[in-house]
Design a protein around this motif. Structure first.
Motif, PDB file in Angstrom:
ATOM      1  N   ASN A 443      53.458  13.519   3.091  1.00 23.96           N
ATOM      2  CA  ASN A 443      54.643  12.999   4.432  1.00 23.96           C
ATOM      3  C   ASN A 443      53.700  11.474   4.094  1.00 23.96           C
ATOM      4  O   ASN A 443      52.659  11.070   4.034  1.00 23.96           O
ATOM      5  CB  ASN A 443      54.325  13.501   5.031  1.00 23.96           C
ATOM      6  N   LEU A 444      54.911  11.064   5.035  1.00 19.48           N
ATOM      7  CA  LEU A 444      53.757   9.262   5.263  1.00 19.48           C
ATOM      8  C   LEU A 444      52.388   9.233   6.115  1.00 19.48           C
ATOM      9  O   LEU A 444      51.753   8.372   5.469  1.00 19.48           O
ATOM     10  CB  LEU A 444      55.040   8.467   6.607  1.00 19.48           C
ATOM     11  N   PRO A 445      52.028  10.054   6.538  1.00 18.66           N
ATOM     12  CA  PRO A 445      50.643  10.480   7.414  1.00 18.66           C
ATOM     13  C   PRO A 445      49.474  10.486   6.691  1.00 18.66           C
ATOM     14  O   PRO A 445      48.636   9.559   6.177  1.00 18.66           O
ATOM     15  CB  PRO A 445      50.616  11.375   9.008  1.00 18.66           C
ATOM     16  N   GLU A 446      50.030  11.263   5.083  1.00 16.83           N
ATOM     17  CA  GLU A 446      49.121  11.548   5.010  1.00 16.83           C
ATOM     18  C   GLU A 446      49.375  10.373   3.422  1.00 16.83           C
ATOM     19  O   GLU A 446      48.204   9.848   3.433  1.00 16.83           O
ATOM     20  CB  GLU A 446      49.603  12.815   3.701  1.00 16.83           C
ATOM     21  N   ALA A 448      49.565   7.359   3.868  1.00 16.89           N
ATOM     22  CA  ALA A 448      48.759   6.287   4.755  1.00 16.89           C
ATOM     23  C   ALA A 448      46.998   6.119   4.541  1.00 16.89           C
ATOM     24  O   ALA A 448      46.470   5.595   3.946  1.00 16.89           O
ATOM     25  CB  ALA A 448      48.881   5.971   5.560  1.00 16.89           C
ATOM     26  N   THR A 449      46.522   7.774   4.689  1.00 23.95           N
ATOM     27  CA  THR A 449      45.173   8.358   4.905  1.00 23.95           C
ATOM     28  C   THR A 449      44.753   7.626   3.047  1.00 23.95           C
ATOM     29  O   THR A 449      43.926   7.398   2.975  1.00 23.95           O
ATOM     30  CB  THR A 449      45.421   9.638   4.563  1.00 23.95           C
ATOM     31  N   SER A 454      47.409   1.377   7.930  1.00 28.98           N
ATOM     32  CA  SER A 454      48.553   1.848   8.258  1.00 28.98           C
ATOM     33  C   SER A 454      49.199   2.693   7.816  1.00 28.98           C
ATOM     34  O   SER A 454      50.276   2.390   7.537  1.00 28.98           O
ATOM     35  CB  SER A 454      48.140   0.971   9.548  1.00 28.98           C
ATOM     36  N   THR A 455      49.721   3.396   9.233  1.00 27.36           N
ATOM     37  CA  THR A 455      50.973   4.168   9.215  1.00 27.36           C
ATOM     38  C   THR A 455      52.255   3.245   9.314  1.00 27.36           C
ATOM     39  O   THR A 455      53.144   3.542   8.573  1.00 27.36           O
ATOM     40  CB  THR A 455      51.032   5.062  10.640  1.00 27.36           C
ATOM     41  N   ASP A 456      51.848   2.432  10.259  1.00 27.24           N
ATOM     42  CA  ASP A 456      52.982   0.976  10.230  1.00 27.24           C
ATOM     43  C   ASP A 456      53.307   0.395   9.068  1.00 27.24           C
ATOM     44  O   ASP A 456      54.550   0.046   8.619  1.00 27.24           O
ATOM     45  CB  ASP A 456      52.482   0.035  11.025  1.00 27.24           C
ATOM     46  N   VAL A 458      52.311   1.558   5.896  1.00 27.89           N
ATOM     47  CA  VAL A 458      53.345   2.335   4.979  1.00 27.89           C
ATOM     48  C   VAL A 458      54.738   2.461   5.419  1.00 27.89           C
ATOM     49  O   VAL A 458      56.098   2.132   4.538  1.00 27.89           O
ATOM     50  CB  VAL A 458      52.731   3.793   4.187  1.00 27.89           C
ATOM     51  N   LYS A 459      55.304   2.403   6.453  1.00 29.82           N
ATOM     52  CA  LYS A 459      56.691   2.681   7.101  1.00 29.82           C
ATOM     53  C   LYS A 459      57.253   1.457   6.360  1.00 29.82           C
ATOM     54  O   LYS A 459      58.857   0.728   5.960  1.00 29.82           O
ATOM     55  CB  LYS A 459      56.239   2.348   8.856  1.00 29.82           C
TER      56      LYS A 459
END
Length: 501
Positions: A443-446, A448-449, A454-456, A458-459
């Motif tokens: 998923n997006l948080p994974e 990004a890590t 940052s999550t922003d 990757v969004k």
């Protein structure tokens, strides 16, 4: 020593006959006057539950036990007991009569297997088959009698004749119908035995009656070799009761390509282990249709694809695998076949796969392609791409019809799709790395890590990917990637796509 009356009392029907018989009218005289050696020999055979008979003295007076009485009763009836046997046996079997005289003359014992004994019973000609040995019985004066130990082999003889007759008839049927049979002992490896008709069909010399499994595989046409051997091995190793298949061979005798139809049965023990395979082969070259040739082309085409392709009927029963699918199933990965039905190893994915197959089958040619994720969430993704197709008759199961195609894409194919998408839609390196993570199941948080941003960020990158590829959701992005790595383009497959137009 047991007295005469006790011996008779313990000897059933024959004992009663001994005690009631008027021995004074015979050359032996009363039992009280019989020699001890004769009493001992007679007492011995009366105790034995195996057919035995004694001819005693110069006149060959005949005695036998209960087992012999049961075996010979249709021939001798009561007239055979306690009477001189010379003329009696000349009427039944001259060979036994001659053998008896041979032994009495001191020339040694005689053994014969399956000697015929013929006589009339109730005005019917009756024939029995006996195996016997004749041995001399001696006392201090020399040979005084002959002991016959006998066995009735009539049932075995009749069964042997029936089997020979059946084998002769079977050979005639095979010759006329151009069928050949084979038998494979599976208890320790693959030990083959092939009929003369089989050898003729396959262009083999008589010396190849016990042809090895490896030589059979080498004879199969190279384009059918893997599929044919794999079908055989999987049937033996699984729980199948048999299989049918069509394949080509290159006949050694003349180098010609011939079409073979093989129909087999597999015998298993109580634990399900394969013990024996019995098969019938026929040369169907002269009857091969245009459709059969096209089916062979289909198999060859599917085997060239990297993507695993499984054709099933409307209920998900296996019709055909291409080579990539065979390799996938052999690895026992996220998909398997149980009781000839395609299943996912993960229970959640298996329910989704079953539902997708039913939906595609019910919708028929109007159905859109369906995508099912087969692997666990933590794994690299493996997808089943399900498409309805027109009926494709399978050469391995002529009576079945394939209506669904399952394309299974492994992670390496998905990785290829990243490169294809990046090139086709001019994604930046950062966007391609994010796409790889998304197709890898993160998923997006994974993501990004993993990417250390940052999550922003990757969004923002994901929005750019959506804009360039023309999709609005991650699921659509995954679908787009799966299409690029699938062996066909578009939402459906028509029968003409498979059958060469």
């Amino acid at each position: 020593m047991v007295d005469w009356q006790t011996t008779c009392a313990r000897s059933g029907k024959i004992g009663a006959m001994l005690s009631q018989f008027d021995w004074s009218a015979t050359p032996l005289g009363r039992p009280a006057d019989w020699a001890d050696s004769f009493r001992d020999t007679l007492g011995f055979i009366l105790k034995i539950n195996h057919p035995m008979l004694i001819w005693w003295g110069a006149d060959f007076v005949q005695f036998y036990n209960n087992a012999f009485d049961r075996m010979a009763e249709p021939f001798l009836r009561d007239v055979g007991f306690g009477v001189p046997a010379g003329r009696l046996w000349r009427g039944f079997c001259e060979v036994i009569d001659a053998d008896m005289r041979w032994v009495m003359s001191g020339k040694g014992s005689v053994q014969r297997d399956r000697q015929f004994v013929r006589t009339k019973v109730d005005d019917r000609e009756v024939e029995r088959c006996w195996s016997y040995t004749l041995s001399p019985v001696e006392d201090e004066n020399g040979i005084c009698g002959v002991l016959l130990v006998c066995r009735d082999d009539t049932s075995d003889h009749v069964a042997t004749l029936a089997l020979k007759s059946r084998d002769t008839e079977l050979a005639r049927i095979q010759y006329v119908g151009k069928y050949g049979s084979l038998e494979v002992d599976l208890t320790s490896g693959f030990r083959n035995e092939r009929s003369p008709e089989y050898l003729a069909i396959h262009g083999l010399p008589p010396a190849e009656r016990y042809e090895t499994h490896e030589n059979w595989v080498r004879r199969i046409h190279e384009n059918d070799r893997h599929r044919t051997e794999h079908t055989f091995i999987k049937a033996v190793q699984g729980d199948s009761k048999g299989y049918s298949i069509q394949y080509r061979i290159v006949r050694p005798s003349d180098g010609k390509i011939r079409w073979i139809f093989a129909n087999t049965q597999i015998e298993r023990d109580n634990s399900g282990r394969a013990m024996r395979l019995i098969g019938v082969h026929s040369d169907i070259t002269d009857h091969v249709s245009h459709q059969t040739v096209e089916q062979a082309r289909l198999a060859e085409t599917l085997d060239l694809l990297r993507c695993a392709v499984i054709l099933t009927d409307a209920r998900g029963h296996l019709i055909r695998l291409n080579r990539a699918a065979e390799d996938l199933l052999d690895r026992k990965s996220a998909v398997r076949v149980r009781h000839n039905i395609v299943r996912a190893s993960c229970s959640t994915a298996d329910r989704a796969l079953g539902a997708a197959l039913r939906l595609a089958a019910e919708a028929g040619a109007s159905a859109q392609s369906l995508l099912v994720k087969l692997s666990h969430d933590e794994d690299l993704p493996m997808f089943a791409h399900i498409l309805p197709i027109g009926g494709v008759c399978s050469e391995s199961l002529p009576e079945a019809s394939a209506v669904l195609a399952i394309f299974i894409q492994e992670s390496d194919l998905i990785r290829d799709a990243v490169g294809l998408l990046a090139s086709a839609y001019r994604l930046s390196p950062a966007e391609a790395r994010l796409l790889s993570n998304i197709l890898g199941g993160r998923n997006l948080p994974e993501a990004a890590t993993e990417l250390r941003v940052s999550t922003d960020t990757v969004k923002t990158q994901l929005k750019a990917i959506f804009r360039k590829t023309g999709v609005n959701r991650q699921s659509e992005l995954i679908m787009l990637a799966s299409r690029l790595s699938a062996p066909v383009l578009g939402e459906r497959i028509s029968p003409g796509t498979f059958m060469g137009g």
